[in-house]
Design an enzyme around this catalytic site. Structure first.
Site, mmCIF file in Angstrom:
data_model
loop_
_atom_site.group_PDB
_atom_site.id
_atom_site.type_symbol
_atom_site.label_atom_id
_atom_site.label_comp_id
_atom_site.label_asym_id
_atom_site.label_seq_id
_atom_site.Cartn_x
_atom_site.Cartn_y
_atom_site.Cartn_z
ATOM 1 N N ASP A 1 -13.959 12.724 17.632
ATOM 2 C CA ASP A 1 -13.363 11.374 17.672
ATOM 3 C C ASP A 1 -11.838 11.388 17.595
ATOM 4 O OD1 ASP A 1 -15.451 9.319 17.822
ATOM 5 O OD2 ASP A 1 -16.219 10.251 16.000
ATOM 6 N N GLU B 1 -5.498 5.988 15.944
ATOM 7 C CA GLU B 1 -5.183 4.835 15.085
ATOM 8 C C GLU B 1 -5.828 4.954 13.708
ATOM 9 O OE1 GLU B 1 -5.381 0.168 15.762
ATOM 10 O OE2 GLU B 1 -7.376 1.020 15.820
ATOM 11 N N ASP B 2 -7.012 5.576 13.653
ATOM 12 C CA ASP B 2 -7.756 5.582 12.391
ATOM 13 C C ASP B 2 -7.181 6.527 11.343
ATOM 14 O OD1 ASP B 2 -9.638 3.646 13.166
ATOM 15 O OD2 ASP B 2 -10.633 5.146 14.417
ATOM 16 N N ARG C 1 -14.530 12.766 10.391
ATOM 17 C CA ARG C 1 -13.206 12.411 10.907
ATOM 18 C C ARG C 1 -12.063 12.788 9.944
ATOM 19 N NH1 ARG C 1 -12.419 7.164 14.147
ATOM 20 N NH2 ARG C 1 -10.684 8.525 14.704
ATOM 21 N N ARG D 1 -16.354 1.521 6.701
ATOM 22 C CA ARG D 1 -15.426 2.664 6.638
ATOM 23 C C ARG D 1 -14.346 2.532 5.558
ATOM 24 N NH1 ARG D 1 -15.604 5.399 11.728
ATOM 25 N NH2 ARG D 1 -17.815 5.416 12.288
ATOM 26 N N HIS E 1 -14.854 -2.105 13.036
ATOM 27 C CA HIS E 1 -13.571 -2.247 12.319
ATOM 28 C C HIS E 1 -13.064 -3.684 12.374
ATOM 29 C CE1 HIS E 1 -12.780 2.242 13.281
ATOM 30 N NE2 HIS E 1 -12.908 2.149 11.976
ATOM 31 N N CYS F 1 -7.100 1.638 19.348
ATOM 32 C CA CYS F 1 -7.409 2.850 18.574
ATOM 33 C C CYS F 1 -6.914 4.139 19.214
ATOM 34 C CB CYS F 1 -8.894 2.937 18.282
ATOM 35 S SG CYS F 1 -9.896 2.853 19.714
HETATM 36 C C1 CIR Z 1 -15.874 6.196 15.174
HETATM 37 O O1 CIR Z 1 -16.995 5.740 14.989
HETATM 38 O O2 CIR Z 1 -15.128 6.463 14.230
HETATM 39 C C2 CIR Z 1 -15.425 6.450 16.593
HETATM 40 N N1 CIR Z 1 -16.534 6.831 17.381
HETATM 41 C C3 CIR Z 1 -14.751 5.225 17.174
HETATM 42 C C4 CIR Z 1 -13.495 4.854 16.452
HETATM 43 C C5 CIR Z 1 -12.772 3.722 17.104
HETATM 44 N N2 CIR Z 1 -11.603 3.410 16.370
HETATM 45 C C6 CIR Z 1 -11.022 2.222 16.349
HETATM 46 O O3 CIR Z 1 -11.483 1.287 16.967
HETATM 47 N N3 CIR Z 1 -9.937 2.087 15.601
#
Ligand code: CIR
Length: 258
Positions: A60, A65-66, A85, A130, A160, A251
């Protein structure tokens, strides 16, 4: 100068985390091309794109962004909610270090950058699967000396907070009211997604322009009309393969002023 930090699509993206979606065949080659077209759109909006190399171990990791919350004064390296992650943050911290003083979120706190929406001095954090109150308390400690207020808010039905609401301009929200309560944001102008396009609330607004996914034509029409009035142009990108991994347009980059 506006810098957009991105990371190339991992060849392992087929093994991405999924929460609300079921696994679909994912065309990695197409995902690369779509991601590069997204980077071209960032360049059109005046960003200098700083692309990190793909990491074959981190499915991922394209969703940068995360891994961080970048503000004008400082940046916070997150502790992502999904265990798979968490190793993404070390390399993001290395890339951000020249630009900002860095702070970290520690256990038991968890927060994904996708849950963090900054509106002026208010930092809204979605209490999704999360992100938790421990992280919000840590963010309050880090950010209150800089004049920010951190507010945990309910979000449901999506991954999110920024799946449910994003900024279309300084005063305008694009929102899916089924997933988050618009009244939380006070007297902001509100543009709702078309009810047939629940995932259409994620737009990446950068100054004079914005990036929006190609597959929400009904909401896109609403967005285009609103943006014309605001003097903002829309770049439309096809991100179908990134969407299969439950990603969206905000993201795939970390935007910062340098
Ligand atoms: C996840 O589930 O963490 C990733 N497959 C997708 C993350 C998408 N992130 C976001 O929209 N900020």
């Amino acid at each position: 100068m506006i810098i957009a930090i991105t990371r190339d699509v991992s060849p392992a993206m087929v093994d991405c985390e999924l929460t609300h979606f079921s696994r679909q065949p994912l065309d990695i080659e197409l995902a690369y091309h779509q991601h590069h077209a997204y980077e071209d759109a960032l360049k059109t909006l005046g960003c200098q794109v700083q692309r990190m190399p793909a990491d074959p171990e981190l499915p991922d990791s394209v969703f940068v962004e995360d891994a961080a919350v970048v503000l004008d004064e400082i940046a916070i390296i997150t502790r992502p909610g999904a265990i798979s992650r968490r190793p993404e943050t070390a390399s993001i911290a290395m890339v951000l270090k020249p630009y900002r003083q860095l702070y970290t979120i520690d256990a038991p706190g968890t927060v994904d950058g996708g849950d963090v929406l900054c509106i002026g001095n208010n930092i809204y954090v979605g209490l999704s699967t999360r992100s938790n109150m421990h992280a919000i308390e840590q963010m309050q400690d880090i950010l209150s000396p800089h004049g920010y207020v951190v507010l945990g808010i309910p979000v449901s039905g999506c991954l999110h907070l920024k799946s449910a609401v994003t900024l279309l301009s300084k005063e305008t929200l694009l929102i899916n009211p089924a997933w988050v309560d618009a009244t939380i944001f006070g007297d902001m102008q509100v543009l709702e997604v078309d009810p047939l396009e629940p995932y259409g609330a994620n737009v990446l607004w950068i100054g004079e322009g914005a990036i929006y996914p190609a597959n929400f034509p009904r909401t896109r029409q609403r967005v285009e009309e609103a943006m014309k009035k605001l003097g903002i142009g829309l770049s439309v990108v096809d991100v179908s393969e990134l969407q299969k991994a439950e990603g969206a347009v905000t993201c795939c980059s970390l935007i910062l002023q340098s």
